[in-house]
Design a protein around this motif. Structure first.
Motif, PDB file in Angstrom:
ATOM      1  N   ASP A   1      48.232  44.210  30.101  1.00 22.54           N
ATOM      2  CA  ASP A   1      49.584  44.778  30.067  1.00 22.54           C
ATOM      3  C   ASP A   1      50.628  43.664  30.115  1.00 22.54           C
ATOM      4  O   ASP A   1      51.657  43.728  29.417  1.00 22.54           O
TER       5      ASP A   1
ATOM      6  N   ASN B   1      38.440  44.538  41.540  1.00 24.49           N
ATOM      7  CA  ASN B   1      37.954  45.428  40.474  1.00 24.49           C
ATOM      8  C   ASN B   1      38.259  44.755  39.136  1.00 24.49           C
ATOM      9  O   ASN B   1      39.408  44.688  38.710  1.00 24.49           O
TER      10      ASN B   1
ATOM     11  N   LYS C   1      42.973  45.271  32.888  1.00 25.05           N
ATOM     12  CA  LYS C   1      44.005  46.139  32.318  1.00 25.05           C
ATOM     13  C   LYS C   1      45.400  45.627  32.683  1.00 25.05           C
ATOM     14  O   LYS C   1      46.299  45.578  31.835  1.00 25.05           O
ATOM     15  N   SER C   2      45.590  45.217  33.959  1.00 23.79           N
ATOM     16  CA  SER C   2      46.891  44.678  34.357  1.00 23.79           C
ATOM     17  C   SER C   2      47.188  43.390  33.618  1.00 23.79           C
ATOM     18  O   SER C   2      48.334  43.135  33.206  1.00 23.79           O
TER      19      SER C   2
ATOM     20  N   HIS D   1      37.666  45.481  35.907  1.00 27.01           N
ATOM     21  CA  HIS D   1      38.219  46.260  34.801  1.00 27.01           C
ATOM     22  C   HIS D   1      39.667  46.641  35.066  1.00 27.01           C
ATOM     23  O   HIS D   1      40.497  46.618  34.155  1.00 27.01           O
ATOM     24  N   SER D   2      40.005  46.976  36.320  1.00 26.79           N
ATOM     25  CA  SER D   2      41.392  47.289  36.652  1.00 26.79           C
ATOM     26  C   SER D   2      42.267  46.050  36.518  1.00 26.79           C
ATOM     27  O   SER D   2      43.401  46.121  36.011  1.00 26.79           O
ATOM     28  N   GLY D   3      41.753  44.904  36.986  1.00 25.86           N
ATOM     29  CA  GLY D   3      42.502  43.664  36.853  1.00 25.86           C
ATOM     30  C   GLY D   3      42.706  43.253  35.410  1.00 25.86           C
ATOM     31  O   GLY D   3      43.775  42.761  35.030  1.00 25.86           O
TER      32      GLY D   3
ATOM     33  N   GLN E   1      43.475  41.287  42.189  1.00 24.80           N
ATOM     34  CA  GLN E   1      43.013  42.540  41.604  1.00 24.80           C
ATOM     35  C   GLN E   1      41.764  42.327  40.755  1.00 24.80           C
ATOM     36  O   GLN E   1      40.859  43.165  40.722  1.00 24.80           O
TER      37      GLN E   1
END
Length: 1015
Positions: free
Chosen positions: A625, A615, A621-622, A617-619, A611
């Motif tokens: 988290d 992407n 975020k994960s 920024h998406s990675g 991820q």
């Protein structure tokens, strides 16, 4: 023709200045509590202003210097940075006033030799190029100058200076009409306007011609002033004679001396020589035509000039030996000098001036210049002359003592050696002639006993407050006698309590009663009650919109001793067996949880890495988290390193792309630095060598070589090819600027981790805990911290403390504006809820426009003027005694121009502890020291009250204080709490118009440095 040109244009200039006078701004010259602008003072304007002071009498030179120094010290104490300028051409204006000519020269020497003030005397005139260059280099904010001189010609000189200052974009401040208080100096400011510059530009040649004409006219005044006294001697001849006299003294007194002795003997010897020459040349030869004004045939003789010089020598000896306290008791001789004495006195003043002009001759001689300010005392000279003319001849002999007589004889013998051209008389007797130097008057001595005192005065009254604070002033005031008809007609022994009108016995009213009451607190009308309910609902809604803090229910409780929570908690010295078993179990449980989290990461790592590649920024975020749910530091370290590797790879790919070659997406670099921050702050002890190398490599790719070297020094020097190849990945700015500009909200604050039981919403910093300790100990404090740094929280803690203590105590919150009052009132009503007895409320407001529950609340929010009304009202004193704390917000208003005195009154009058909050006080130590002195005063007063109250109770009287007045113990200590950090990157820009468009240019902090900061 020249005079007409000068008159015409001078009138035009004067009219321009007069038209600007009504537009002058009467304002403070200095900013409050900050460094002032550099400005200039015209020295001759300063001289004229001081000699025109109402308390100054001619001949009192020491008082003149006192007036000058008092004014300058006041400027310096207020932070004034200035230079005093004396123009050479301005000296011409004093040729008709030789006594002021010598005084001006002495003033310049005194300021140069005995003070640290910057004095400039090298500028010939205000129109010179040197003066213009000085203005361009120093760029003063304003120039203090007089608007009127001793005569029309000096006034014209001042006008030229004003016009030229305006032309150079320098504001003008008038020396007249200035007023000073503790913090500010108020004066009339005439700003430089565009129309002034246009006037000077259009009349440039006229100004130059008129100024030249004025100087020529003043030059003729010099010749006309010297000719009647010095005959054919020219200016240079007299200067040469003075120089010879001074040079000869260095041979007579090779060991050196002080300025008063030197000035006395040199001026007396030069005066005798010049008067001897004047007498020899008073009748010109037959047929000679001259413009010299002829003197009367009965002019004084040389012996009479000698007598005058002897009196002067004796006066100087008195100055050397008499203390100032005795000189102040001297008789006031009202007689003026005789008309025949004026040529002698004028010549002597001219000689004194020429001596002072040649004082530089003593540059390599041991000359003490301390007493330049006290060279002459005309009042003392008149006293001595009066004694020898009126009292000595009548048989009243004065025993001066051996010391004074020897000093006088030494001075006069030195005068004899310096004269050389002729023989002068012996030192004794002092008066060998019978001519009266003073005019004969019926009462030459001022006698205050002859003045009729009118039968008027104050009615004698008795007041403890007035008697204590007025002190010895009352004894000098005229009071009527007790048997005076005016006093006996009054009702004796009548006490006035100031609670009712003396004629109608109706209760007194004040501004509190006259201000509009928003609601009738005692009304039971349903409509009024509904309006009150709506008001409270709106206030809570408004307060909730200002801060998202849940309301706290306050319950009155007994006061318990508070612990000091400022330090960390101490651990027990030994653990029990049960605690050891529990610790080991907890350790095994943590290891088991860590193993589970590592397995979870191994299962999710592949998907998160994929991820991150697709992407970033998406990675990220994960990844974050997962970090939130993870507790193991070792696992978090692995996750962070994966994230850092992915971010570095993404940054390199972005920089190599076509888009990255033109415009770089710094958000990727921000993620790189964010991961590095997290690793270094949280897992620094767990980092291995390979991890540190990776972090250093990331920093180098971003262009932060110094940071990389500090973390992991490079073993081998890199070649230029590698450096050039890596530069294409650089962000282009320094690491500090990059972090402040692009990732300020990610930066980690240096904050404490241990909670404070007194605060539930957050963990306070050390300085905030100090504020809480201040409130717990009932102390006062001056709190200086930047805006939004958290200093206001102490105010709410103080309110909560008083609310918990009882239902009677009052906290007063003083805010400078009505808008801030409304904001704080809404915040208080949203923060606190308390069940109070009927008729009592938690929060009230009192401003000039309206009031609401002001005297039946526990937290009063008000403005300074309204709080002062309540403190001073006699029938509000029962409420005043309930005040437990006062909070002054924005206390720097104490140094403002409007209403500053009210803040000062409040700080002096309050008897309870206080908190003074501000973000912009530059001298908090000075303010705290003053407030501490006020508290020490009230400590003594409270001790007296306590003793008196105890004695009254002892004899069975009822004391007029609340039952808990003495039980509420306060500390009289005033603490200073300073905190200079602020979690914001504030930058300044300069707004300007370029090419018809508005531009904002970055203002570097170093551009604001002055020489004081550098030194």
């Amino acid at each position: 023709m020249e005079r007409n040109v000068l008159t015409t244009f001078s009138q035009e200039m004067s009219q321009l200045i007069l038209n600007e006078m009504p537009k002058a701004e009467y304002s403070s010259l200095f900013n409050d509590f900050v460094e002032s602008e550099f400005f200039l003072i015209d020295g001759d304007s300063l001289l004229i202003t001081c000699i025109c002071e109402i308390s100054f009498k001619p001949g009192q030179n020491l008082h003149f210097f006192y007036l000058v120094e008092r004014y300058l010290v006041d400027l310096i104490s207020k932070g004034g940075q200035f230079t005093i300028v004396f123009f050479k051409d301005a000296e011409y204006a004093y040729f008709n006033f030789p006594e002021l000519l010598s005084l001006r020269t002495a003033l310049i020497l005194h300021l140069q030799k005995n003070t640290t003030i910057d004095v400039r005397t090298t500028f010939s005139r205000c129109l010179s190029k040197e003066w213009g260059s000085f203005l361009e280099e120093s760029y003063p904010y304003f120039l203090i100058v007089a608007d009127e001189g001793l005569n029309d010609l000096q006034t014209q000189l001042f006008n030229f200076l004003i016009i030229h200052s305006w032309a150079r974009k320098v504001n003008v401040v008038l020396s007249s009409g200035q007023e000073s208080d503790v913090l500010c100096l108020y004066a009339y400011l005439l700003p430089s306007m565009y129309r002034h510059q246009i006037f000077s530009w259009k009349n440039k040649q006229n100004i130059k011609d008129a100024y030249t004409t004025l100087l020529n006219q003043l030059e003729r005044f010099k010749l006309s002033a010297l000719a009647p006294l010095f005959g054919s001697l020219k200016w240079n001849n007299i200067t040469e004679e003075a120089h010879k006299t001074v040079s000869l003294l260095t041979q007579v007194w090779p060991e050196g001396s002080d300025i008063r002795r030197v000035f006395c003997v040199t001026s007396c010897s030069l005066s005798l020589r010049m008067y001897h020459r004047f007498l020899g040349n008073r009748e010109p030869s037959s047929g000679q035509e001259t413009e010299i004004q002829q003197v009367n045939s009965n002019c004084l003789t040389l012996q009479e000039m000698e007598d005058l010089c002897k009196l002067h020598c004796l006066t100087v000896v008195f100055l050397l030996h008499l203390p100032l306290s005795q000189r102040a008791c001297a008789r006031v001789i009202t007689s003026h000098w005789a008309e025949d004495m004026k040529p002698l006195l004028q010549m002597k003043k001219w000689c004194e001036y020429f001596i002072l002009r040649n004082i530089h001759t003593f540059e390599f001689w041991n000359l003490n210049l301390i007493h330049l300010s006290d060279l002459n005392d005309e009042l003392l000279l008149k006293n001595i002359a009066f004694y020898y003319e009126n009292e000595n001849v009548k048989g009243l002999h004065l025993n001066l003592g051996d010391t004074i007589m020897k000093d006088y004889e030494y001075l006069w013998n030195t005068v004899s050696k310096l004269v050389r051209d002729f023989e002068v008389g012996q030192p004794f007797p002092l008066r060998t002639t019978k001519v009266c130097f003073l005019e004969k008057k019926p009462s030459p001595i001022k006698d205050s006993s002859n003045e009729m005192v009118p039968n008027l005065g104050f009615i004698p009254t008795s007041s403890f407050v007035v008697d204590k604070f007025a002190g010895d002033i009352l004894k000098d005031l005229p009071f009527l006698k007790s048997d005076d008809p005016i006093v006996t007609s009054l009702v004796k022994q009548k006490e006035f309590d100031e609670l009712v009108h003396w004629h109608s016995h109706k209760p007194l009213s004040d501004d509190y009663d006259r201000s509009r009451c928003q609601f009738d607190e005692k009304s039971r009308d349903p409509r009024v009650l509904r309006s009150v309910q709506k008001y409270h609902v709106f206030q809570r809604f408004y307060g909730n919109s200002l801060e998202t803090v849940s309301s706290k229910i306050i319950v009155t409780q007994t006061i318990k001793s508070k612990k000091d929570f400022s330090g960390p908690k101490s651990k027990k010295a030994h653990e029990t067996k049960a605690e050891i078993i529990a610790r080991e179990n907890k350790k095994r449980l943590f290891a088991r949880e860590e193993q589970k989290e590592e397995q979870k990461w191994n299962a999710l790592s592949f998907s998160i890495e994929e991820q991150l590649k697709e992407n970033l920024h998406s990675g990220i975020k994960s990844l974050e988290d997962f970090l939130k749910s993870c507790k193991s530091s070792c696992v978090k370290l692995q996750v962070e390193m994966v994230g850092l590797t992915a971010c570095l790879k993404a940054w390199k790919e972005h920089c190599r792309s076509e888009e990255g070659k033109t415009t770089k997406d710094l958000s990727i670099a921000v993620q790189v630095m964010k991961r590095i921050h997290s690793l270094m702050e949280k897992y620094s002890e767990l980092l291995q060598e390979d991890d540190r190398q990776l972090i250093a490599r990331c920093l180098k790719y971003l262009g932060f070589d110094e940071l990389a070297s500090s973390l992991h020094p490079a073993q081998d020097a890199e070649n230029d090819v590698k450096v050039k190849k890596r530069n294409k990945y650089s962000v282009g700015i320094g690491p500090a600027r990059f972090q402040l500009q692009y990732m300020g909200h990610y930066l980690i604050r240096d904050e404490r981790k241990d909670p404070d039981p007194r605060v539930q919403d957050f963990i306070p910093d050390t300085w905030q805990r100090e504020l809480l300790d201040v409130v717990d100990k009932n102390e006062s404090a001056v709190i200086v911290a930047p805006t939004s740094s958290g200093k206001t929280y102490a105010s709410y803690y103080c309110m909560e403390k008083v609310l918990k203590e009882s239902d009677d105590g009052v906290v007063v919150y003083v805010a400078p504006t009505k808008a801030l009052v409304n904001q704080v009132a809404a915040t208080v009503q949203n923060r606190f809820t308390k069940n109070l007895p009927s008729g009592e409320v938690l929060c009230g407001v009192f401003t000039r426009e309206y009031r609401h529950d002001a005297l039946n609340c526990q937290v009063l929010i008000t403005v300074p003027a309204c709080f002062e009304i309540l403190l001073l009202a006699p029938h509000r004193q029962n409420w005043v005694k309930k005040i437990r704390y006062v909070i002054f917000d924005e206390v720097h208003c104490l140094g403002g121009e409007i209403g500053a005195e009210i803040w000062e009154h409040l700080l002096v009058m309050i008897r309870c502890p206080f908190l003074a909050l501000s973000a912009t006080i530059s001298n908090p130590e000075h303010l705290t020291e003053w407030l501490q002195s006020v508290k020490w005063y009230w400590k003594q007063e409270d001790k007296i009250i306590e003793n008196n109250t105890a004695s009254k109770r002892h004899v069975g009287r009822q004391a007029g204080f609340p039952k808990d007045y003495l039980q509420v113990k306060q500390s009289y200590k005033v603490r200073l709490v300073l905190y200079g950090e602020r979690y914001n990157d504030l930058e300044k820009h300069v707004c300007s118009i370029k090419h018809g468009d508005i531009h904002f240019d970055h203002f570097h902090p170093c551009a604001a440095l002055t020489t004081d900061h550098v030194d």
